[in-house]
Enzyme design. Structure first.
Site, PDB file in Angstrom:
ATOM      1  N   HIS A   1      -1.174  10.923  -2.695  1.00  0.00           N
ATOM      2  CA  HIS A   1      -2.489  10.594  -2.168  1.00  0.00           C
ATOM      3  C   HIS A   1      -3.330  11.815  -1.799  1.00  0.00           C
ATOM      4  CE1 HIS A   1      -5.399   9.654   1.054  1.00  0.00           C
ATOM      5  NE2 HIS A   1      -5.610   8.551   0.353  1.00  0.00           N
TER       6      HIS A   1
ATOM      7  N   GLU B   1      -0.029  -0.660  -4.573  1.00  0.00           N
ATOM      8  CA  GLU B   1      -1.170   0.252  -4.649  1.00  0.00           C
ATOM      9  C   GLU B   1      -0.624   1.662  -4.596  1.00  0.00           C
ATOM     10  OE1 GLU B   1      -4.251   3.006  -3.254  1.00  0.00           O
ATOM     11  OE2 GLU B   1      -2.317   2.542  -2.332  1.00  0.00           O
TER      12      GLU B   1
ATOM     13  N   HIS C   1       0.836  -1.204   0.000  1.00  0.00           N
ATOM     14  CA  HIS C   1       0.000   0.000   0.000  1.00  0.00           C
ATOM     15  C   HIS C   1       0.870   1.252   0.000  1.00  0.00           C
ATOM     16  CE1 HIS C   1      -2.977   2.838   2.011  1.00  0.00           C
ATOM     17  NE2 HIS C   1      -3.618   2.424   0.934  1.00  0.00           N
TER      18      HIS C   1
END
Length: 270
Positions: free
Chosen positions: A69, A54, A27
């Site tokens: 993000h 990810e 992640h």
């Protein structure tokens, strides 16, 4: 529904002729130092044996797709304000954790030609730009397109000459959760152009990932990926339940769990 998507069947990881392995996703890469979504974090994940990471993408003021993000730079970098207000050139001066530069998605695609990316599109222009890069790098089999917004996902589809795997947005997943109980999971998946279901174990009090949910998704041809799982016991429980993938911030722990089950490493050959 996943037969034409080697990404989802993990044909890059499992030995030829074997059953598909469950996927392990690092992640935002792997960085105990907090350098999430950096080239260093992706490099660390690859060195652990990961073939899947990810990540997230946001668009600059001059239409470059950056791996990042948050809407703003403040939490993880030494910059301030919205990423969308900066050009790619200006962002060269910003550092994640004061150390690592923010990479462009193109850098990641070029650096690791065999690495599979689970790309979460965070803004409206991102779908169009992601499609352009998938086409440029012929990355249709190594990118899964996802977003909380189904509109952003569809923007990526419109720019592709070949199909790429995708997980549904919030509305698609809500429809699947509700209508799946009455036998309509396959119809929802087709209508939403959804090939995988990427969900947390639960939303608030509502438990999403149950044995019945996994069975319904599999019967509809949908893979089940669960985020973000950082405890070994929960990883083991979900794998025993039959989920098809786990995303974790603790890529080191997940790699160990997968290795103990014979599902490691998951890197293909460049």
């Amino acid at each position: 529904m996943t037969g034409s998507f080697p990404y989802l069947d993990n044909s890059f990881g499992a030995p030829a002729g074997s059953e598909s392995w469950p996927l392990a996703f690092a992640h935002r890469g792997f960085s105990p130092e907090g350098y999430e979504n950096s080239l260093a974090a992706f490099r660390a994940a690859v060195e652990l044996g990961y073939g899947y990471v990810e990540t997230d993408v946001r668009t600059t003021a001059d239409d470059e797709l950056m791996v990042f993000h948050d809407e703003t730079l403040d939490r993880v970098t030494d910059g301030v304000g919205r990423l969308a207000d900066y050009t790619a050139e200006q962002l060269k001066q910003v550092r994640i954790g004061g150390v690592e530069p923010i990479p462009r998605l193109e850098e990641v695609l070029a650096e690791w030609p065999d690495l599979k990316l689970n790309v979460d599109v965070k803004d409206r222009p991102g779908g169009r730009l992601l499609a352009r890069l998938i086409e440029q790098y012929k990355a249709h089999d190594r990118v899964l397109v996802t977003s909380f917004s189904d509109r952003r996902r569809r923007a990526a589809f419109r720019g592709l000459t070949l199909p790429a795997a995708s997980s549904g947005g919030i509305l698609s997943l809500a429809a699947l959760t509700g209508l799946g109980r009455v036998g309509l999971a396959r119809a929802v998946g087709r209508a939403a152009r959804m090939h995988a279901v990427q969900v947390p174990v639960q939303y608030g009090r509502y438990r999403v990932v149950t044995p019945a949910f996994v069975r319904r998704c599999h019967a509809a041809g949908l893979k089940v990926h669960v985020w973000t799982i950082n405890e070994r016991a929960e990883m083991e429980r979900l794998l025993d339940m039959g989920v098809d993938g786990i995303m974790s911030d603790r890529a080191d722990v997940l790699a160990q769990v997968m290795d103990e089950r014979g599902f490691w490493p998951q890197r293909g050959k460049a």
